[in-house]
Design a protein around this motif. Structure first.
Motif, PDB file in Angstrom:
ATOM      1  N   PRO A  35       1.245  10.775  -7.611  1.00 42.42           N
ATOM      2  CA  PRO A  35       2.854  11.980  -7.837  1.00 42.42           C
ATOM      3  C   PRO A  35       3.765  11.523  -9.232  1.00 42.42           C
ATOM      4  CG  PRO A  35       2.132  11.020  -5.791  1.00 42.42           C
ATOM      5  CD  PRO A  35       1.629  10.066  -6.932  1.00 42.42           C
ATOM      6  N   ALA A  36       3.933   9.925  -9.041  1.00 45.81           N
ATOM      7  CA  ALA A  36       5.056   9.593 -10.185  1.00 45.81           C
ATOM      8  C   ALA A  36       4.541   9.583 -11.882  1.00 45.81           C
ATOM      9  CB  ALA A  36       5.244   8.229 -10.501  1.00 45.81           C
ATOM     10  N   VAL A  37       2.626   9.503 -11.801  1.00 47.56           N
ATOM     11  CA  VAL A  37       2.151   9.753 -12.960  1.00 47.56           C
ATOM     12  C   VAL A  37       1.760  11.151 -13.343  1.00 47.56           C
ATOM     13  CG1 VAL A  37       0.314   9.161 -14.215  1.00 47.56           C
ATOM     14  CG2 VAL A  37       1.456   7.282 -13.182  1.00 47.56           C
ATOM     15  N   LEU A  38       1.794  11.984 -12.449  1.00 42.29           N
ATOM     16  CA  LEU A  38       1.500  13.273 -12.640  1.00 42.29           C
ATOM     17  C   LEU A  38       2.771  14.114 -12.925  1.00 42.29           C
ATOM     18  CD1 LEU A  38      -1.179  14.079 -10.009  1.00 42.29           C
ATOM     19  CD2 LEU A  38      -1.178  14.089 -12.548  1.00 42.29           C
ATOM     20  N   THR A  39       3.609  13.425 -11.862  1.00 45.67           N
ATOM     21  CA  THR A  39       5.081  14.662 -12.993  1.00 45.67           C
ATOM     22  C   THR A  39       6.116  14.328 -14.098  1.00 45.67           C
ATOM     23  OG1 THR A  39       5.587  14.253 -10.725  1.00 45.67           O
ATOM     24  CG2 THR A  39       7.649  14.499 -12.231  1.00 45.67           C
ATOM     25  N   ALA A  40       5.022  13.122 -14.178  1.00 43.52           N
ATOM     26  CA  ALA A  40       5.121  12.113 -15.780  1.00 43.52           C
ATOM     27  C   ALA A  40       4.627  13.097 -16.961  1.00 43.52           C
ATOM     28  CB  ALA A  40       5.322  10.399 -15.999  1.00 43.52           C
ATOM     29  N   ILE A  41       3.748  13.308 -16.479  1.00 45.70           N
ATOM     30  CA  ILE A  41       2.494  14.064 -17.476  1.00 45.70           C
ATOM     31  C   ILE A  41       2.756  15.598 -17.521  1.00 45.70           C
ATOM     32  CG2 ILE A  41       0.122  14.890 -17.669  1.00 45.70           C
ATOM     33  CD1 ILE A  41      -0.548  12.491 -16.513  1.00 45.70           C
ATOM     34  N   TRP A  42       3.465  16.055 -16.813  1.00 40.93           N
ATOM     35  CA  TRP A  42       3.935  17.863 -16.221  1.00 40.93           C
ATOM     36  C   TRP A  42       4.970  18.229 -16.776  1.00 40.93           C
ATOM     37  CZ3 TRP A  42       6.949  19.759 -13.569  1.00 40.93           C
ATOM     38  CH2 TRP A  42       7.523  19.548 -11.995  1.00 40.93           C
ATOM     39  N   ALA A  43       5.916  17.537 -16.323  1.00 36.51           N
ATOM     40  CA  ALA A  43       7.588  18.250 -16.607  1.00 36.51           C
ATOM     41  C   ALA A  43       7.562  17.973 -17.752  1.00 36.51           C
ATOM     42  CB  ALA A  43       8.394  16.749 -16.136  1.00 36.51           C
ATOM     43  N   PRO A  44       7.621  17.226 -18.938  1.00 36.49           N
ATOM     44  CA  PRO A  44       7.832  17.625 -20.420  1.00 36.49           C
ATOM     45  C   PRO A  44       6.732  19.095 -20.754  1.00 36.49           C
ATOM     46  CG  PRO A  44       6.798  15.463 -19.900  1.00 36.49           C
ATOM     47  CD  PRO A  44       7.525  15.622 -18.734  1.00 36.49           C
ATOM     48  N   ILE A  45       6.072  18.893 -20.222  1.00 39.26           N
ATOM     49  CA  ILE A  45       5.545  20.235 -20.773  1.00 39.26           C
ATOM     50  C   ILE A  45       5.663  21.240 -20.045  1.00 39.26           C
ATOM     51  CG2 ILE A  45       2.552  21.454 -20.573  1.00 39.26           C
ATOM     52  CD1 ILE A  45       1.746  18.190 -20.457  1.00 39.26           C
ATOM     53  N   VAL A  46       6.246  21.292 -18.654  1.00 45.60           N
ATOM     54  CA  VAL A  46       6.988  22.828 -18.146  1.00 45.60           C
ATOM     55  C   VAL A  46       8.740  23.185 -18.793  1.00 45.60           C
ATOM     56  CG1 VAL A  46       7.689  23.540 -16.509  1.00 45.60           C
ATOM     57  CG2 VAL A  46       5.559  22.296 -16.222  1.00 45.60           C
ATOM     58  N   PHE A  47       9.212  21.622 -19.101  1.00 45.12           N
ATOM     59  CA  PHE A  47      10.367  21.839 -18.925  1.00 45.12           C
ATOM     60  C   PHE A  47      11.070  21.943 -20.417  1.00 45.12           C
ATOM     61  CE2 PHE A  47      10.319  20.626 -14.727  1.00 45.12           C
ATOM     62  CZ  PHE A  47      10.943  21.613 -14.209  1.00 45.12           C
ATOM     63  N   THR A  48       9.489  21.401 -22.234  1.00 45.63           N
ATOM     64  CA  THR A  48      10.092  20.720 -22.974  1.00 45.63           C
ATOM     65  C   THR A  48       9.606  22.316 -23.351  1.00 45.63           C
ATOM     66  OG1 THR A  48       9.145  19.446 -23.238  1.00 45.63           O
ATOM     67  CG2 THR A  48      11.324  18.971 -22.510  1.00 45.63           C
ATOM     68  N   HIS A  49      10.237  22.430 -25.295  1.00 45.99           N
ATOM     69  CA  HIS A  49       9.781  22.989 -25.800  1.00 45.99           C
ATOM     70  C   HIS A  49      10.021  22.813 -27.026  1.00 45.99           C
ATOM     71  CE1 HIS A  49       7.009  26.041 -28.612  1.00 45.99           C
ATOM     72  NE2 HIS A  49       8.472  26.668 -28.454  1.00 45.99           N
ATOM     73  N   GLN A  93       0.968  -1.239   0.224  1.00 45.22           N
ATOM     74  CA  GLN A  93       0.210   0.067   0.095  1.00 45.22           C
ATOM     75  C   GLN A  93       0.797   1.318   0.420  1.00 45.22           C
ATOM     76  OE1 GLN A  93      -2.523  -0.722   3.250  1.00 45.22           O
ATOM     77  NE2 GLN A  93      -3.944  -1.412   2.519  1.00 45.22           N
ATOM     78  N   ARG A  94       2.080   1.603   1.039  1.00 42.81           N
ATOM     79  CA  ARG A  94       2.785   2.566   1.145  1.00 42.81           C
ATOM     80  C   ARG A  94       3.538   2.447  -0.798  1.00 42.81           C
ATOM     81  NH1 ARG A  94       8.316   3.239   2.567  1.00 42.81           N
ATOM     82  NH2 ARG A  94       8.205   0.592   3.835  1.00 42.81           N
ATOM     83  N   LEU A  95       3.403   1.485  -1.138  1.00 41.21           N
ATOM     84  CA  LEU A  95       4.126   1.499  -2.399  1.00 41.21           C
ATOM     85  C   LEU A  95       3.932   2.280  -3.529  1.00 41.21           C
ATOM     86  CD1 LEU A  95       7.295   0.035  -4.071  1.00 41.21           C
ATOM     87  CD2 LEU A  95       5.729  -1.301  -4.916  1.00 41.21           C
ATOM     88  N   LEU A  96       2.212   1.674  -3.756  1.00 39.02           N
ATOM     89  CA  LEU A  96       1.249   2.192  -4.620  1.00 39.02           C
ATOM     90  C   LEU A  96       0.570   3.648  -4.130  1.00 39.02           C
ATOM     91  CD1 LEU A  96      -1.034  -1.539  -4.426  1.00 39.02           C
ATOM     92  CD2 LEU A  96       0.533   0.080  -5.915  1.00 39.02           C
ATOM     93  N   SER A  97       0.898   4.034  -3.158  1.00 36.96           N
ATOM     94  CA  SER A  97       0.847   5.709  -2.917  1.00 36.96           C
ATOM     95  C   SER A  97       1.478   6.227  -3.151  1.00 36.96           C
ATOM     96  CB  SER A  97       1.225   5.928  -1.049  1.00 36.96           C
ATOM     97  OG  SER A  97       2.821   6.038  -0.710  1.00 36.96           O
ATOM     98  N   TYR A  98       2.842   6.154  -4.085  1.00 31.71           N
ATOM     99  CA  TYR A  98       3.658   6.757  -5.026  1.00 31.71           C
ATOM    100  C   TYR A  98       3.389   6.696  -6.033  1.00 31.71           C
ATOM    101  CZ  TYR A  98       6.626   6.577  -0.636  1.00 31.71           C
ATOM    102  OH  TYR A  98       7.082   6.751   0.234  1.00 31.71           O
TER     103      TYR A  98
END
Length: 106
Positions: free
Chosen positions: A42-56, A34-39
């Motif tokens: 946030p990991a999926v959301l970071t994989a979505i927003w990071a390329p949008i914010v940091f790359t062009h 359960q603790r492992l799945l709690s991450y």
């Protein structure tokens, strides 16, 4: 064929959710799992927003004229300080719109 794929994906999502959410089923996850799945959220959301914010156009974009970076920094600061999702979303989207349309419009 497309309809069959949609139905198969629907069945897979329903069954995977039902198995974990139905209280009468004897399946229980260990606290460690359960603790492992709690991450995963946030990991999926970071994989979505990071390329949008940091790359062009497939390059790293850390310049001062990056409205995504300014709005993301503001959103992070607001989320940390206020812990108010609605305020963070509305203000960061407003700042992004202002920066994108007025300040950095070229």
């Amino acid at each position: 064929m497309i309809l069959l794929s949609i139905l198969a994906m629907t069945a897979l999502v329903f069954v995977s959710r039902y198995v974990f959410l139905e209280p009468r089923l004897p399946l229980r996850l260990s606290p460690r799992l359960q603790r492992l799945l709690s991450y995963s959220g946030p990991a999926v959301l970071t994989a979505i927003w990071a390329p949008i914010v940091f790359t062009h156009e497939h390059t790293l974009w850390l310049g001062q004229n990056n409205p995504y970076l300014w709005a993301a920094a503001l959103a992070a600061l607001l989320a940390w300080k206020t812990k108010n999702v609605l305020l963070t979303t509305v203000l960061s989207m407003t700042v992004f719109l202002f920066l994108n349309l007025v300040t950095f419009a070229a």
